[in-house]
Scaffold this motif. Structure first.
Motif, PDB file in Angstrom:
ATOM      1  N   LEU A 241       0.828  -1.265   0.133  1.00  0.00           N
ATOM      2  CA  LEU A 241      -0.013   0.125  -0.036  1.00  0.00           C
ATOM      3  C   LEU A 241       1.017   1.044  -0.054  1.00  0.00           C
ATOM      4  N   GLY A 242       0.957   1.924  -1.094  1.00  0.00           N
ATOM      5  CA  GLY A 242       1.605   3.055  -1.422  1.00  0.00           C
ATOM      6  C   GLY A 242       3.098   3.097  -0.749  1.00  0.00           C
ATOM      7  N   PRO A 243       3.753   4.292  -0.649  1.00  0.00           N
ATOM      8  CA  PRO A 243       3.087   5.640  -0.846  1.00  0.00           C
ATOM      9  C   PRO A 243       2.751   5.942  -2.406  1.00  0.00           C
ATOM     10  N   PRO A 244       1.973   6.944  -2.551  1.00  0.00           N
ATOM     11  CA  PRO A 244       1.603   7.048  -3.802  1.00  0.00           C
ATOM     12  C   PRO A 244       2.425   7.860  -4.793  1.00  0.00           C
ATOM     13  N   ASP A 245       2.463   7.315  -6.011  1.00  0.00           N
ATOM     14  CA  ASP A 245       3.597   8.037  -6.906  1.00  0.00           C
ATOM     15  C   ASP A 245       3.184   9.365  -7.400  1.00  0.00           C
ATOM     16  N   ALA A 246       4.078   9.791  -8.146  1.00  0.00           N
ATOM     17  CA  ALA A 246       3.825  11.546  -8.538  1.00  0.00           C
ATOM     18  C   ALA A 246       2.710  11.835  -9.259  1.00  0.00           C
ATOM     19  N   ASP A 247       2.265  10.738 -10.060  1.00  0.00           N
ATOM     20  CA  ASP A 247       0.885  10.776 -10.951  1.00  0.00           C
ATOM     21  C   ASP A 247      -0.273  10.793  -9.883  1.00  0.00           C
ATOM     22  N   VAL A 248      -0.160   9.866  -9.093  1.00  0.00           N
ATOM     23  CA  VAL A 248      -1.284   9.975  -8.138  1.00  0.00           C
ATOM     24  C   VAL A 248      -1.709  11.137  -7.399  1.00  0.00           C
ATOM     25  N   ALA A 249      -0.390  11.849  -7.008  1.00  0.00           N
ATOM     26  CA  ALA A 249      -0.544  12.948  -6.152  1.00  0.00           C
ATOM     27  C   ALA A 249      -1.417  14.328  -6.756  1.00  0.00           C
ATOM     28  N   ARG A 250      -1.179  14.158  -8.205  1.00  0.00           N
ATOM     29  CA  ARG A 250      -2.002  15.168  -8.836  1.00  0.00           C
ATOM     30  C   ARG A 250      -3.575  14.986  -8.738  1.00  0.00           C
ATOM     31  N   PRO A 251      -4.115  16.208  -8.557  1.00  0.00           N
ATOM     32  CA  PRO A 251      -5.630  16.123  -8.748  1.00  0.00           C
ATOM     33  C   PRO A 251      -6.208  15.545  -9.916  1.00  0.00           C
ATOM     34  N   LYS A 252      -5.541  15.504 -11.180  1.00  0.00           N
ATOM     35  CA  LYS A 252      -6.289  15.057 -12.274  1.00  0.00           C
ATOM     36  C   LYS A 252      -6.310  13.565 -11.964  1.00  0.00           C
ATOM     37  N   SER A 253      -5.477  12.736 -11.446  1.00  0.00           N
ATOM     38  CA  SER A 253      -5.658  11.179 -11.390  1.00  0.00           C
ATOM     39  C   SER A 253      -5.933  10.903  -9.903  1.00  0.00           C
ATOM     40  N   SER A 254      -6.744   9.780  -9.897  1.00  0.00           N
ATOM     41  CA  SER A 254      -7.286   9.136  -8.594  1.00  0.00           C
ATOM     42  C   SER A 254      -6.994   7.510  -8.714  1.00  0.00           C
ATOM     43  N   SER A 255      -6.164   7.058  -9.827  1.00  0.00           N
ATOM     44  CA  SER A 255      -5.973   5.786  -9.855  1.00  0.00           C
ATOM     45  C   SER A 255      -4.498   5.559  -9.841  1.00  0.00           C
ATOM     46  N   PRO A 256      -4.197   4.832  -8.835  1.00  0.00           N
ATOM     47  CA  PRO A 256      -2.594   4.658  -8.760  1.00  0.00           C
ATOM     48  C   PRO A 256      -1.847   3.874 -10.183  1.00  0.00           C
ATOM     49  N   SER A 257      -0.694   4.002 -10.471  1.00  0.00           N
ATOM     50  CA  SER A 257      -0.186   3.348 -11.554  1.00  0.00           C
ATOM     51  C   SER A 257       0.204   2.015 -11.293  1.00  0.00           C
ATOM     52  N   VAL A 258       0.406   1.499  -9.803  1.00  0.00           N
ATOM     53  CA  VAL A 258       0.810   0.179  -9.306  1.00  0.00           C
ATOM     54  C   VAL A 258      -0.360  -0.009  -8.359  1.00  0.00           C
ATOM     55  N   PRO A 259      -1.042  -1.119  -8.829  1.00  0.00           N
ATOM     56  CA  PRO A 259      -2.516  -1.285  -8.156  1.00  0.00           C
ATOM     57  C   PRO A 259      -2.117  -1.679  -6.672  1.00  0.00           C
ATOM     58  N   ASP A 260      -2.847  -0.952  -5.664  1.00  0.00           N
ATOM     59  CA  ASP A 260      -2.753  -1.375  -4.338  1.00  0.00           C
ATOM     60  C   ASP A 260      -3.501  -2.727  -3.958  1.00  0.00           C
ATOM     61  N   GLN A 261      -2.860  -3.493  -3.069  1.00  0.00           N
ATOM     62  CA  GLN A 261      -3.411  -4.855  -2.518  1.00  0.00           C
ATOM     63  C   GLN A 261      -2.938  -4.938  -1.067  1.00  0.00           C
ATOM     64  N   GLY A 262      -3.764  -4.829  -0.251  1.00  0.00           N
ATOM     65  CA  GLY A 262      -3.447  -4.867   1.057  1.00  0.00           C
ATOM     66  C   GLY A 262      -4.614  -4.559   2.063  1.00  0.00           C
ATOM     67  N   ARG A 263      -4.240  -4.490   3.443  1.00  0.00           N
ATOM     68  CA  ARG A 263      -5.296  -4.331   4.380  1.00  0.00           C
ATOM     69  C   ARG A 263      -4.868  -3.484   5.312  1.00  0.00           C
ATOM     70  N   ILE A 264      -5.817  -2.404   5.760  1.00  0.00           N
ATOM     71  CA  ILE A 264      -5.584  -1.446   6.640  1.00  0.00           C
ATOM     72  C   ILE A 264      -6.475  -1.922   7.891  1.00  0.00           C
ATOM     73  N   ILE A 265      -5.883  -2.090   8.950  1.00  0.00           N
ATOM     74  CA  ILE A 265      -6.607  -2.295  10.288  1.00  0.00           C
ATOM     75  C   ILE A 265      -6.867  -1.553  11.005  1.00  0.00           C
ATOM     76  N   LEU A 266      -8.306  -0.987  11.587  1.00  0.00           N
ATOM     77  CA  LEU A 266      -8.462   0.041  12.371  1.00  0.00           C
ATOM     78  C   LEU A 266      -9.145  -0.595  13.606  1.00  0.00           C
ATOM     79  N   LYS A 267      -9.178  -0.106  14.714  1.00  0.00           N
ATOM     80  CA  LYS A 267      -9.788  -0.731  15.975  1.00  0.00           C
ATOM     81  C   LYS A 267     -10.600   0.443  16.664  1.00  0.00           C
ATOM     82  N   HIS A 268     -11.988   0.096  16.958  1.00  0.00           N
ATOM     83  CA  HIS A 268     -12.878   1.268  17.510  1.00  0.00           C
ATOM     84  C   HIS A 268     -13.482   0.341  18.395  1.00  0.00           C
ATOM     85  N   ASN A 269     -13.798   0.991  19.665  1.00  0.00           N
ATOM     86  CA  ASN A 269     -14.638   0.219  20.715  1.00  0.00           C
ATOM     87  C   ASN A 269     -13.985  -1.128  21.105  1.00  0.00           C
ATOM     88  N   GLY A 270     -12.865  -1.482  20.846  1.00  0.00           N
ATOM     89  CA  GLY A 270     -12.357  -2.751  21.121  1.00  0.00           C
ATOM     90  C   GLY A 270     -12.546  -3.739  19.776  1.00  0.00           C
TER      91      GLY A 270
END
Length: 761
Positions: A241-270
């Motif tokens: 997951l990331g960090p985003p490349d220069a193209d992705v950081a630009r407002p005109k693009s919202s899709s990364p050139s290298v596809p992300d594959q992964g998991r972000i783990i959040l924890k709320h109220n246990g």
């Protein structure tokens, strides 16, 4: 039957203990049977004394109510509350209150002690269901939302556009998928808000080191970056997951050139939530954020039920249950199934691992903590007979088998781990008052001695579902103060016992009106009050009952949050998907904080708890006829599946063809209510028979496509199921405590004997 240590053991049970339970425990089967023989000799007289005490108290209560009623007293009036309390104290039904009690249970897993979450209850005679239950710790939020009525067929988006979001029968509906994603983003906005922006505007997210700690950084579609308003909600990640490349950081693009594959783990109220990111997946590719799903931590605990939700009447049935329980504690349980024409095998999930915010390897359990519900003290089994031919208390056998199976977990010889604290959790149902709780504690203590376990290794879950336990709950907790890990209110069985206890007081209200009665309000509040004032927080669960409509998830999301607001730290759900959706409530409500608020209120009064739920006014003939039909159909719909098909818990359609989860507790209510009305002449025996015959035809129609189903209405006089259903009502008044088990077992065994006889022809 082979004779062992003075016991005669069914060959199937002997083989199960010899080949499944005892290997790798360090104990022989011979030692196991010697332990059972010892506990039967020591504690069976105590069980019989407790059961006789139940009958004695009920006879005195019946006589008191009958005397008052004959004198013209209106027992529904509050004037009789104090007199009733004094009478119950005089006969020993109410025991002396010894003052505050502080539960001191130790070595309790955090799934029970610290983290409020849903609880799944599953019949343990079906390996596939058991595996679904223990694997329901994690559930797909997207699947649960997409598959049920939480998302309506026509949905209005945040921009006010109405879309066709019906599931349909022809594959995936992208409009419905968008509605699911919008719902999920709204949930994230609530529980994990961003510093600025909304989750619906996130086009990429990745962990970023800030000094020695990683924090979650997010790129919005306007080209700006943001973060979680509460950074500590991010606890780790896995994958690329990331960090985003220069193209992705630009407002005109919202899709990364290298596809992300992964998991972000959040924890709320246990509770953990895993954001599954995969831009190669069809849903992840279509989603602005790349999130293809959200995997939520759902049912942290699962009760593997040997009691109300199974039809287990002999050694063969019990051995199937025992093998499944043993498979769970060994971590080896498997179940074959076919999906899309392919043969597959379901297994227990492995733990979830990831790198935490410091970069260290962490794991989260992949399975719900397994609790086991044994049968109550009133059940006896011929799977084991004493030397003089008496049936052995079935709960004794359940307890020793459960503990012996758990040795695989306690000693680390299983493939997977259940209790990280080294405890065994047994839920004990249908206990009447402190003396029976103390008896159970002695039984558990003897099992610990037999198998060389630390004192209080076996923890006790107290089902607060019998009136004498409700009325003496604090003293019940005192009797198990070093063991108790769970108390809960079981509205269904508790209502059945309420009707039976007050059988002679008068005609009771309709089933649908029971939850409006004073006693149930006092019962639900009193259970929480006693639990909170007995130091259960941080040591034990305070539970609430089952959601009975497994297809009505929208209603569940709207209504079941009330149980948390009432002080519950867990509540029962009928399916893994229901657990996933119910888990949303535990993000909405800070349960420990809510419990502290409730602990400040005045305690519920026992006088209200003891007030019988009597009809305040006469019902019309039409109202009586409808109630009779409704309960007759419910009884027949459940009983025919229990007796003829051996199904102990299932979705049974009601009069309106709405599927309701039914088990022996719901049967106890319906049969006792009709028995009560029959005794007080609201209905006659002829009416009962006529309506049951009419409803048998309807139930036959509702089950016409069920494989192996035998219609009742064709020959009701020779239908074991129909005759058992009638008996439950006609003889319900004299059934011990209103229990249905004895009638069901007798009829089911007769059916099994008949089927076995036919197979030999």
């Amino acid at each position: 039957m082979p004779a062992l240590q003075g016991l005669h053991v069914h060959p199937k049970l002997y083989k199960t203990v010899e080949e499944k339970v005892c290997p790798d425990t360090g104990f022989s089967a011979g030692y196991f049977w010697s332990c059972l023989s010892s506990v039967v000799s020591e504690l069976r007289p105590e069980v019989e004394r407790c059961l006789a005490r139940r009958d004695e108290l009920q006879q005195k209560i019946d006589a008191w109510y009958s005397e008052k009623k004959e004198s013209g007293a209106d027992l529904s009036k509050p004037d009789y509350r104090q007199a009733c309390r004094e009478f119950l104290r005089d006969i020993g039904y109410l025991v002396p209150d010894k003052g505050p009690v502080s539960v001191t249970t130790q070595f309790v897993d955090e799934e029970i002690a610290k983290v409020p979450a849903p609880q799944l209850v599953v019949p343990s005679d079906n390996a596939r269901y058991v595996l679904n239950a223990v694997n329901s710790r994690w559930g797909s939020l997207y699947d649960a939302l997409y598959g049920f009525d939480v998302i309506p067929a026509y949905s209005v988006t945040s921009s006010g556009v109405e879309i066709n979001a019906a599931k349909g029968a022809a594959g995936y509906n992208p409009m419905r998928g968008e509605a699911v994603i919008e719902f999920a983003n709204g949930l994230l906005d609530e529980i994990a808000p961003l510093v600025h922006g909304k989750w619906g505007d996130v086009c990429r997210l990745w962990p970023k080191f800030v000094g020695s700690i990683q924090r979650l950084e997010l790129l919005l579609k306007d080209g700006t970056t943001t973060a979680l308003r509460t950074p500590s909600l991010y606890v780790g990640s896995q994958g690329n997951l990331g960090p985003p490349d220069a193209d992705v950081a630009r407002p005109k693009s919202s899709s990364p050139s290298v596809p992300d594959q992964g998991r972000i783990i959040l924890k709320h109220n246990g509770l953990h939530m895993i954001l599954e990111i995969d831009r190669t997946h069809p849903i992840g590719k279509a989603a602005l954020s790349g999130i293809k799903d959200i995997t939520t931590e759902s049912a942290l605990t699962a009760i593997l039920d040997m009691e109300d939700s199974v039809s287990a009447v002999d050694a063969v049935d019990k051995c199937k249950i025992y093998c499944n329980i043993c498979g769970i504690f060994r971590g080896s349980l498997e179940a074959p199934f076919v999906k899309d024409g392919k043969a597959m095998t379901r297994k227990m999930n492995n733990d979830v691992w990831f790198r935490d915010a410091k970069g260290n390897v962490c794991t989260i359990p992949g399975r719900a903590l397994a609790l086991v519900r044994n049968v109550g003290h009133h059940m006896f089994t011929d799977a084991v007979l004493t030397a003089d031919g008496k049936f052995v208390p079935e709960g004794f056998l359940d307890c020793l088998i459960t503990t012996a199976c758990a040795l695989h977990d306690l000693r680390g010889t299983g493939r997977l781990m259940n209790s990280r604290e080294g405890s065994v959790y047994i839920v004990k149902p249908k206990q009447h008052g402190p003396e029976e709780i103390a008896l159970t504690s002695r039984l558990f203590g003897r099992a610990e001695e037999f198998f060389g376990l630390r004192r209080n290794t076996i923890k006790m879950g107290i089902m607060d579902e019998e009136r004498r336990t409700s009325a003496n709950l604090r003293e019940c907790l005192r009797a198990a103060m070093e063991r108790v890990f769970f108390i809960n209110t079981g509205f269904l069985d508790r209502t059945g016992d309420e009707i039976h206890t007050c059988m002679m007081a008068g005609a009771v209200v309709r089933k649908g009106d029971m939850k409006k009665q004073n006693w149930i309000q006092s019962y639900e509040a009193g259970n929480v009050d006693v639990g909170l004032h007995s130091n259960l927080q941080g040591r034990a669960q305070i539970g609430k009952g089952m959601w009975a409509k497994p297809d009505s998830m929208k209603d569940m999301l709207e209504g079941k949050i009330a149980e948390l607001m009432a002080g519950a730290s867990t509540a029962w759900v009928p399916s893994p998907a229901a657990a996933t959706l119910h888990s949303i409530h535990y993000h909405h409500v800070d349960v420990p904080e809510r419990q502290m608020q409730l602990a400040m209120r005045p305690a519920a009064k026992i006088e209200t708890l003891l007030e019988p739920p009597l009809l305040p006014a006469k019902l019309s003939k039409e109202e009586i006829a409808h109630e009779l039909k409704e309960n007759a159909q419910s009884i027949l719909g459940y009983v025919v599946r229990w007796i003829d098909l051996g199904v102990g818990c299932s979705k049974v359609p009601d009069l309106s063809n709405v599927g309701l989860m039914e088990d022996r507790a719901t049967l106890r209510i319906s049969s006792q209510l009709l028995a009560n009305w029959l005794h007080h002449d609201l209905i006659s025996e002829d009416q009962v028979r006529d309506v049951f015959l009419e409803m048998a035809k309807l139930v036959d129609q509702q089950n016409a496509r069920e494989p192996g189903y035998i219609p009742m209405s064709v020959n009701p006089e020779n239908s074991p199921a129909f005759q058992a259903a009638m008996k439950l009502v006609l003889e319900g008044k004299k059934a011990p405590n209103g229990y249905t088990e004895y009638t069901l077992h007798e009829a089911r065994r007769a059916v099994k004997d008949q089927l076995q006889g036919l197979s030999k022809l």
